[in-house]
Scaffold this active site. Structure first.
Site, mmCIF file in Angstrom:
data_model
loop_
_atom_site.group_PDB
_atom_site.id
_atom_site.type_symbol
_atom_site.label_atom_id
_atom_site.label_comp_id
_atom_site.label_asym_id
_atom_site.label_seq_id
_atom_site.Cartn_x
_atom_site.Cartn_y
_atom_site.Cartn_z
ATOM 1 N N LYS A 115 1.025 -0.954 0.624
ATOM 2 C CA LYS A 115 0.098 -0.107 -0.549
ATOM 3 C C LYS A 115 1.198 1.467 0.034
ATOM 4 C CE LYS A 115 -4.328 -1.892 2.143
ATOM 5 N NZ LYS A 115 -3.834 -3.273 2.087
ATOM 6 N N GLU A 199 -3.458 6.693 8.465
ATOM 7 C CA GLU A 199 -4.238 7.599 7.680
ATOM 8 C C GLU A 199 -5.024 8.223 8.524
ATOM 9 O OE1 GLU A 199 -4.659 5.336 2.795
ATOM 10 O OE2 GLU A 199 -6.235 5.251 4.458
ATOM 11 N N HIS A 234 -15.313 -4.941 6.870
ATOM 12 C CA HIS A 234 -14.661 -4.770 5.930
ATOM 13 C C HIS A 234 -14.773 -5.405 3.816
ATOM 14 C CE1 HIS A 234 -12.637 -2.017 8.310
ATOM 15 N NE2 HIS A 234 -12.744 -2.192 9.273
ATOM 16 N N ARG A 291 -5.708 -8.037 -10.093
ATOM 17 C CA ARG A 291 -6.626 -9.054 -10.503
ATOM 18 C C ARG A 291 -7.863 -8.845 -11.042
ATOM 19 N NH1 ARG A 291 -10.128 -9.042 -6.202
ATOM 20 N NH2 ARG A 291 -9.150 -8.556 -4.024
#
Length: 496
Positions: A115, A199, A234, A291
């Site tokens: 990430k 974040e 999530h 993907r």
């Protein structure tokens, strides 16, 4: 490309095989001992058992999959999603074996698999980012300095993570040190990498992603967006395309950013760029999935493209079959993931036998599944059984069609997400398109399904009685009446 090994199982394996067959390409199924009688194994032209039921002893063993490709004379390997689909080492091993990997380059997978590396690559193109750290967190003191700038709440995320693992929301400084420690520990356990970053936590975001396609000649397009905000733990449950909130201008801006992210890592193949969108419709880059996505059918339904065929053509070195200017949104599509989970018990996985399994049909309804009636749902793999997709000329038509399809989908023997899907589609927040990733937390309670479950159990009992009656004691085939002088229609009506 004459023969493809499909390195996956269940519905996605069947999905890939069907498109390959339409292209005149033979397929090879690799399967675990638990999946020996699965439909995807029966459908393939050839099948090779690669190990016991646990995925660590079968579907995650890249060397066995490559050996199966060599032994069967296959030219290429399609990884589907999950398992080895985003494993750069596997993609490289496939290439080193002289085979074609139907997906992006190993280097693209590696960059976007981190990430932090993905954020750094995207920043070079000016893609909007959520405020936070750009490198792995080195100490708790550094974390404290970061939150002085971002403020609370914050989100701690695993750099190599996914599926909500290694992710922690921190509301105040007193929790910070412990949550950083827990996130690092969970990340190390799940991914073998304890790198985490911070974040700013966007409290009421929408999760909107852009489908991209790139070829090996430098061409890249986006196929519009998918709204994926209805999630539990999530992980997505309901997806739709297009989003009900994006304006044409924001859609164009997000699409351009998604293409820029793809260009940042010289991407080719099918990929998805994910964004968080706040209440003011500001959007921020989240990550890229290198993907095919589970929810790709809704994009296919509104664009008319077969993404698996596009993947295969790109892997063969062909140019994209369509330009950005030629792409149009046609109608609306909504997908419900049918999972073997109990919505009334915190969506915990359920196992058992599909005693009754009857799919819905009709115009605008699509079912991608990998099971048949009478089969057991194993404990070794993801609990998703099928994807139910409905298309309509408008969002409301798609919603109503999906509700009709849910009512026609008969599943007994296990708990599923069908009752939740029916409940969710009827909520005012969904109907009006005013929801975010907190949808389940805000609106859903197990009690919401009580009356619905009773009706479904009654319907299932009626259906079981009908099936038993047909199997054990067929009705008399007379023109004007059956037993007791009643027509078949009246007898069926009595059962209700």
């Amino acid at each position: 490309m004459q023969k493809i090994v499909v390195a996956n199982r269940g519905e996605i394996a069947l999905r890939v095989m069907r498109s390959a067959r339409e292209m005149g390409i033979a397929t090879v199924a690799v399967f675990s001992e638990a999946d020996r009688n699965m439909p995807f194994v029966q459908y393939a032209d050839e099948a090779v058992c690669i190990g016991p039921a646990p995925s660590s002893q079968s579907y995650l063993l890249g060397d066995k999959i490559i050996a199966a490709a060599r032994d069967t004379g296959a030219d290429a390997i399609h990884p589907g999603y999950g398992f080895l689909s985003e494993n750069a080492k596997f993609a490289q091993a496939v290439k080193d074996a002289g085979l074609i990997f139907i997906g992006p380059s190993p280097s693209s997978i590696e960059v976007m698999g981190s990430k932090l590396a993905a954020k750094q690559a995207a920043q070079r193109f000016g893609v909007p980012m959520v405020p936070g750290t750009e490198t792995p967190l080195r100490s708790i003191d550094e974390a404290r300095e970061v939150v002085k700038k971002t403020g609370f709440p914050i989100l701690i995320k695993a750099s190599a993570g996914g599926g909500g693992k290694g992710m922690r929301v921190v509301q105040q400084e007193a929790e910070l040190e412990e949550q950083v420690r827990l996130a690092k520990s969970e990340a190390l356990s799940a991914f073998g990498d304890d790198a985490v970053f911070i974040e700013k936590y966007v409290g009421a975001p929408r999760h909107i992603e852009i489908q991209v396609l790139g070829d090996q000649h430098g061409n890249c397009v986006h196929l519009f967006e998918r709204e994926c905000s209805i999630q539990r733990r999530h992980q997505k449950l309901i997806e739709e395309a297009p989003s009900s909130v994006l304006t044409p201008a924001i859609r164009e801006a997000m699409g351009k950013c998604a293409v820029d992210v793809a260009r940042a890592c010289d991407y080719y193949g099918a990929g998805t760029v994910e964004f968080l969108v706040d209440e003011q419709l500001n959007f921020y880059f989240l990550e890229m999935n290198t993907r095919l996505q589970v929810e790709h059918p809704v994009t296919e339904m509104i664009t008319g493209l077969d993404l698996v065929k596009e993947q295969i053509r790109i892997a063969r070195g062909e140019k994209l079959s369509i330009t950005q200017e030629q792409l149009r949104i046609s109608g609306h599509a909504i997908e419900l993931r049918l999972c073997a989970e109990d919505p009334a018990n915190n969506f915990l996985p359920d196992t058992g036998r599909l005693e009754i399994y009857i799919r819905p049909q009709g115009y605008g309804v699509r079912v991608d599944d990998g099971y048949e009636q009478g089969m057991d749902i194993p404990i070794f793999y993801d609990p998703m059984i099928a994807k139910l997709i409905a298309w309509g000329a408008t969002r409301e038509e798609a919603r109503l069609r999906l509700l009709r399809a849910i009512d026609e989908y008969h599943v007994t023997g296990i708990r599923t997400t069908l009752p939740f899907g029916k409940w969710a589609l009827q909520q005012p927040a969904f109907i009006n398109g005013r929801f975010d990733t907190n949808f389940i937390g805000k609106y859903f309670t197990p009690q919401a399904l009580n009356g619905q479950n009773e009706e479904e159990e009654k319907a299932a009992a009626i259906l079981a009685a009908q099936l038993w009656q047909k199997a054990v004691k067929p009705q008399t085939p007379v023109a004007n009446g059956g037993q007791n002088g009643l027509s078949r229609w009246k007898q069926r009506r009595r059962l209700r």
